[in-house]
Motif scaffolding. Structure first.
Motif, short mmCIF file in Angstrom:
data_model
loop_
_atom_site.label_atom_id
_atom_site.label_comp_id
_atom_site.label_asym_id
_atom_site.label_seq_id
_atom_site.Cartn_x
_atom_site.Cartn_y
_atom_site.Cartn_z
N TYR A 168 14.44 15.18 4.15
CA TYR A 168 15.84 15.58 4.09
C TYR A 168 16.68 14.48 3.45
CZ TYR A 168 14.60 19.12 7.66
OH TYR A 168 14.03 20.16 8.37
N GLY A 169 16.03 13.60 2.72
CA GLY A 169 16.69 12.57 1.94
C GLY A 169 16.15 12.57 0.53
N GLU A 170 16.84 11.87 -0.37
CA GLU A 170 16.45 11.91 -1.78
C GLU A 170 15.17 11.13 -2.07
OE1 GLU A 170 20.52 12.40 -4.28
OE2 GLU A 170 20.29 10.46 -3.26
N TYR A 171 14.83 10.15 -1.22
CA TYR A 171 13.64 9.34 -1.46
C TYR A 171 12.86 9.16 -0.16
CZ TYR A 171 15.72 8.20 -5.96
OH TYR A 171 16.26 8.29 -7.21
N MET A 172 11.55 8.95 -0.33
CA MET A 172 10.66 8.71 0.80
C MET A 172 9.66 7.62 0.42
SD MET A 172 9.62 12.70 1.55
CE MET A 172 8.66 12.26 2.98
N ILE A 173 9.05 7.01 1.43
CA ILE A 173 7.91 6.13 1.17
C ILE A 173 6.67 6.76 1.80
CG2 ILE A 173 9.07 3.94 0.80
CD1 ILE A 173 8.72 3.29 3.74
N LEU A 174 5.59 6.79 1.05
CA LEU A 174 4.33 7.38 1.48
C LEU A 174 3.23 6.35 1.38
CD1 LEU A 174 4.47 10.82 -0.39
CD2 LEU A 174 5.40 10.26 1.87
N ASN A 175 2.24 6.48 2.24
CA ASN A 175 1.06 5.65 2.13
C ASN A 175 0.21 6.13 0.97
OD1 ASN A 175 -2.00 5.18 3.01
ND2 ASN A 175 -0.74 3.57 3.91
N GLU A 176 -0.11 5.23 0.04
CA GLU A 176 -0.82 5.63 -1.17
C GLU A 176 -2.16 6.31 -0.85
OE1 GLU A 176 -1.90 3.63 -5.46
OE2 GLU A 176 -2.51 2.54 -3.64
N HIS A 180 9.13 16.64 7.42
CA HIS A 180 7.72 16.22 7.32
C HIS A 180 6.86 17.21 6.54
CE1 HIS A 180 8.10 18.57 11.07
NE2 HIS A 180 6.89 19.01 10.79
N GLU A 181 7.48 18.21 5.92
CA GLU A 181 6.75 19.16 5.07
C GLU A 181 7.26 18.97 3.64
OE1 GLU A 181 6.89 22.63 8.58
OE2 GLU A 181 7.69 23.04 6.57
N PHE A 182 6.64 18.08 2.88
CA PHE A 182 7.29 17.58 1.67
C PHE A 182 6.39 17.60 0.43
CE2 PHE A 182 5.65 14.11 4.29
CZ PHE A 182 4.69 13.58 3.45
N ALA A 183 7.07 17.60 -0.70
CA ALA A 183 6.45 17.31 -2.00
C ALA A 183 7.44 16.45 -2.76
CB ALA A 183 6.14 18.59 -2.77
N GLY A 184 6.94 15.48 -3.51
CA GLY A 184 7.82 14.57 -4.23
C GLY A 184 7.19 14.06 -5.52
N GLU A 185 7.92 13.22 -6.20
CA GLU A 185 7.49 12.67 -7.50
C GLU A 185 7.45 11.15 -7.40
OE1 GLU A 185 8.99 12.86 -12.16
OE2 GLU A 185 10.39 13.29 -10.53
N ILE A 186 6.34 10.56 -7.77
CA ILE A 186 6.20 9.11 -7.70
C ILE A 186 7.19 8.45 -8.67
CG2 ILE A 186 4.68 7.12 -8.09
CD1 ILE A 186 2.32 8.92 -7.38
N GLY A 242 0.78 -1.23 0.00
CA GLY A 242 0.00 0.00 0.00
C GLY A 242 0.81 1.28 0.00
N GLN A 243 2.11 1.16 -0.31
CA GLN A 243 2.98 2.34 -0.23
C GLN A 243 3.58 2.70 -1.59
OE1 GLN A 243 5.78 1.09 2.77
NE2 GLN A 243 4.42 1.66 4.45
N LEU A 244 4.03 3.95 -1.69
CA LEU A 244 4.68 4.47 -2.89
C LEU A 244 6.09 4.91 -2.55
CD1 LEU A 244 1.84 6.92 -4.06
CD2 LEU A 244 2.15 4.54 -4.79
N LEU A 245 7.00 4.77 -3.50
CA LEU A 245 8.32 5.37 -3.40
C LEU A 245 8.28 6.67 -4.17
CD1 LEU A 245 11.33 5.04 -2.49
CD2 LEU A 245 11.76 4.12 -4.78
N VAL A 246 8.69 7.76 -3.53
CA VAL A 246 8.72 9.06 -4.20
C VAL A 246 10.11 9.66 -4.10
CG1 VAL A 246 6.28 9.45 -3.66
CG2 VAL A 246 8.03 10.45 -2.19
N ARG A 247 10.47 10.43 -5.10
CA ARG A 247 11.71 11.20 -5.09
C ARG A 247 11.40 12.58 -4.53
NH1 ARG A 247 14.23 14.81 -8.62
NH2 ARG A 247 12.58 14.53 -10.17
N THR A 248 12.09 12.96 -3.48
CA THR A 248 11.81 14.23 -2.82
C THR A 248 12.17 15.40 -3.73
OG1 THR A 248 12.42 13.18 -0.73
CG2 THR A 248 12.14 15.57 -0.72
#
Length: 355
Positions: free
Chosen positions: A119-127, A71-77, A24-30
């Motif tokens: 503060y890292g290049e990638y994150m995992i988010l709940n879809e 914790h204040e982020f925007a990223g690209e799937i 149920g999670q996504l990998l995003v590039r911060t």
């Protein structure tokens, strides 16, 4: 991936393992991540941060022990985990509330080791909690949705009525967000108080009706002029005669010892004090004064997904100019210096990291 990782009471930029999305999670590039005052407090006083988290029912992780804040982020799937709906295509720019949920457990993104922050290049988010950033909105501005959604919750929880007077104490990002939400919803007058001329100017740009330098004048001496009954006797008389006048809400967005008692002393009878600033040190108040004035003292923390989504729409549609509070941008190597800069309100208000 490269990330700024906490080490003791500082941070180092190093290579860490890429996070792996699970069910149920996504990998995003911060793409962008705001630096929050909570991050500064957690690093400066980790013991108080953990104790506050523990006593309020959270699961504390030691900020000195290898966390990736943000914790204040925007990223690209960039990748889907198993069991995802894949409603948003790869390449979609997204953001969302910093709530980590999955097989790893639950935690706040950026404050739990299984949910590294922006503060890292990638994150995992709940879809299920991920929202597409409306087309054309700068990811740096989309990242400001999080602190402004916290402000949205505070305004909603305050119960402020039409025509009530609002006093906003402290014009950091949350206080500025409170000003923005109050004005976007037609409230006023809004009195904005801060020692910093730069932050008062930002509040003026967001629509504050009056600006107050607490070093030159009190934020509590305008009640009579604004039609707010001040004393308990005046309030009771107004209720008996049906001429209650305006109500008032004080938003305490400072979060340092002593401010809450000042607000209790300065608040008009029957008003509400919204405690939004997170004070992590012991403080002293005089409950008898609050009781005699029949004050409501309410807390507000974080935001729910619906509040986050509504705030994102307000920003995207131009009702709230969140981008106006961004005063600097840094890469990962510049985060440590940015933490220092944010200690000076005349230097910076909100700095955004672009990993």
């Amino acid at each position: 991936m490269r990330a700024a990782v906490t080490k003791g009471k500082s941070m180092i930029v190093t290579e860490v393992a890429d996070p792996v999305p699970q069910e149920g999670q996504l990998l995003v590039r911060t793409l962008a991540c705001g630096i929050c005052g909570s991050d500064l407090h957690a690093l400066a006083d980790p013991d108080a941060f953990m104790e506050t988290t523990r006593r309020s029912g959270g699961t504390p992780y030691d900020p000195r022990d290898g966390l990736v804040f943000g914790h204040e982020f925007a990223g690209e799937i960039v990748e889907y985990g198993p069991g995802t709906q894949r409603a948003l295509p790869v390449g979609t720019v997204v953001c969302g509330p910093p709530i980590g949920i999955g097989p790893q457990g639950a935690g706040i993104i950026g404050y739990a080791p299984m949910y590294p922050g922006g503060y890292g290049e990638y994150m995992i988010l709940n879809e299920a909690l991920t929202m597409a950033v409306p087309g054309g909105l700068d990811p740096k501005v989309a990242a400001i949705t999080e602190p402004f959604s916290v402000a949205a919750r505070a305004v909603a929880r305050s119960g402020i009525g039409a025509g009530d007077v609002a006093v906003v104490l402290g014009l950091g990002p949350i206080g500025l967000g409170v000003v923005a939400h109050l004005k976007a919803r037609g409230h006023g007058p809004v009195l904005a108080a801060d020692f910093s001329p730069k932050r008062r100017a930002l509040a003026e740009g967001l629509g504050a009706d009056e600006l107050i330098d607490p070093g030159a004048g009190s934020p509590y001496d305008r009640w009579a002029d604004l039609g707010v009954p001040t004393t308990t006797v005046e309030r009771i008389a107004g209720e008996l005669l049906g001429t209650t006048g305006r109500g008032a809400v004080i938003f305490e967005c400072v979060g340092v010892p002593g401010i809450l008692q000042q607000a209790i002393d300065g608040a008009p009878a029957g008003s509400t004090i919204m405690v939004v600033g997170v004070c992590m040190q012991s403080d002293r108040i005089e409950p008898g004064v609050a009781v005699s004035k029949e004050l409501d003292i309410r807390g507000s923390f974080g935001a729910m997904p619906n509040e986050y989504g509504a705030t994102l729409n307000d920003i995207a549609e131009g009702r709230i100019d969140a981008g106006s509070i961004i005063t600097g941008t840094v890469g990962l190597e510049g985060i440590a210096g940015a933490f220092d800069d944010l200690a000076d309100p005349e230097a910076q208000a909100k700095i955004v990291v672009t990993p």
